[in-house]
Scaffold this active site. Sequence first.
Site, mmCIF file in Angstrom:
data_model
loop_
_atom_site.group_PDB
_atom_site.id
_atom_site.type_symbol
_atom_site.label_atom_id
_atom_site.label_comp_id
_atom_site.label_asym_id
_atom_site.label_seq_id
_atom_site.Cartn_x
_atom_site.Cartn_y
_atom_site.Cartn_z
ATOM 1 N N ARG A 41 53.929 13.280 25.260
ATOM 2 C CA ARG A 41 54.327 12.938 23.888
ATOM 3 C C ARG A 41 55.716 13.458 23.586
ATOM 4 O O ARG A 41 56.504 12.798 22.919
ATOM 5 C CB ARG A 41 53.319 13.509 22.887
ATOM 6 C CG ARG A 41 52.032 12.700 22.861
ATOM 7 C CD ARG A 41 50.923 13.470 22.218
ATOM 8 N NE ARG A 41 51.127 13.645 20.790
ATOM 9 C CZ ARG A 41 50.545 14.611 20.080
ATOM 10 N NH1 ARG A 41 49.759 15.486 20.664
ATOM 11 N NH2 ARG A 41 50.757 14.686 18.785
ATOM 12 N N ARG A 91 42.316 16.829 18.304
ATOM 13 C CA ARG A 91 42.702 15.465 18.666
ATOM 14 C C ARG A 91 42.781 15.324 20.180
ATOM 15 O O ARG A 91 43.233 16.219 20.875
ATOM 16 C CB ARG A 91 44.065 15.132 18.056
ATOM 17 C CG ARG A 91 43.979 14.632 16.637
ATOM 18 C CD ARG A 91 45.315 14.541 15.984
ATOM 19 N NE ARG A 91 46.336 13.865 16.785
ATOM 20 C CZ ARG A 91 47.570 13.622 16.354
ATOM 21 N NH1 ARG A 91 47.930 13.988 15.137
ATOM 22 N NH2 ARG A 91 48.434 13.016 17.121
ATOM 23 N N ARG A 99 59.325 4.629 14.917
ATOM 24 C CA ARG A 99 59.213 5.582 16.013
ATOM 25 C C ARG A 99 60.223 5.294 17.111
ATOM 26 O O ARG A 99 60.349 6.050 18.050
ATOM 27 C CB ARG A 99 57.812 5.405 16.591
ATOM 28 C CG ARG A 99 57.307 6.571 17.366
ATOM 29 C CD ARG A 99 56.548 7.475 16.498
ATOM 30 N NE ARG A 99 55.561 8.270 17.187
ATOM 31 C CZ ARG A 99 54.617 8.925 16.540
ATOM 32 N NH1 ARG A 99 54.519 8.829 15.244
ATOM 33 N NH2 ARG A 99 53.780 9.666 17.202
ATOM 34 N N LYS A 145 54.846 16.991 9.770
ATOM 35 C CA LYS A 145 55.030 15.836 8.885
ATOM 36 C C LYS A 145 53.765 15.519 8.091
ATOM 37 O O LYS A 145 53.824 15.270 6.896
ATOM 38 C CB LYS A 145 55.429 14.582 9.687
ATOM 39 C CG LYS A 145 56.720 14.708 10.456
ATOM 40 C CD LYS A 145 57.087 13.394 11.129
ATOM 41 C CE LYS A 145 56.027 12.870 12.083
ATOM 42 N NZ LYS A 145 55.880 13.596 13.350
ATOM 43 N N ARG A 151 46.184 23.099 17.031
ATOM 44 C CA ARG A 151 45.923 22.276 15.848
ATOM 45 C C ARG A 151 44.474 21.798 15.819
ATOM 46 O O ARG A 151 43.900 21.445 16.828
ATOM 47 C CB ARG A 151 46.853 21.052 15.860
ATOM 48 C CG ARG A 151 46.527 20.039 14.770
ATOM 49 C CD ARG A 151 47.693 19.191 14.443
ATOM 50 N NE ARG A 151 47.952 18.176 15.448
ATOM 51 C CZ ARG A 151 48.998 17.354 15.374
ATOM 52 N NH1 ARG A 151 49.849 17.436 14.381
ATOM 53 N NH2 ARG A 151 49.181 16.460 16.307
#
Length: 212
Positions: free
Chosen positions: A167, A156, A84, A9, A123
């Site tokens: 998550r 992160r 969310r 996203k 990532r």
Amino acid sequence: MLGPPGGGKGTVAKRLQAEFNIPVISTGVILREAVDKKNKLGIEAENIMRKGGLVPDHIILEIIKERIKQEDCKNGYIFDGFPRNIEQANSLEKLNKELNEYVDYVFYFEIPFSEIIQRLSNRRVCKKCSINYNLLFNPSKKDSTCDICSGELYQREDDKEETIKNRLEVFAKQTIPLKNYYKEKKLLKVIDANLSENAFLAIKKVLRGMHK
Ligand code: ADP
Ligand code: ZN
């Protein structure tokens, strides 16, 4: 834009922002900035984010209200990572009524769960411009340096293995129900997000059609 963590996203959002010249409002980016600044919001959010939970709805709503008031939002905006859960979606609807605004589309990023873990654990994010890289699929040219702004790349806190699982659970339980919620409102567009380039093109097409 709705979708699993690591669904692309943020990457697609950046491209849409450039293409249409409308701001992307990413609650995740705003929260991470607050954590870096160690302000009141950041201190409240840090632990929750590290564990992969959701920051309380009333805090998120405050962030959204403040942000959409700003001048650059007058021709529209794209939400990334908001709403969310159903509660946030209901609050958004209420807020939109008050402001005489509305949602044009909800894009749901569809991607196999098996892809997600690989994407997340590899990532890397630019500290300065928050662009995403991936060590396997989309590495920066120079190790740990952003190609675009020369900012420092980092992993992160919540992209570490132990948090990823949580998550994904939170996503499955709280966010997936929004798919049906927006389908019933006839706002939902499901986007194949296996390649973020294709996701970008698919959304662009829909948005261009809107302006004809
Ligand atoms: P991702 O989509 O990769 O999980 P985000 O940057 O969207 O990453 O979100 C990172 C974290 O920030 C979330 O795990 C959550 O703790 C918090 N967060 C972001 N957006 C929201 C939101 N709308 N409501 C509650 N918490 C949020
Ligand atoms: Zn950068």
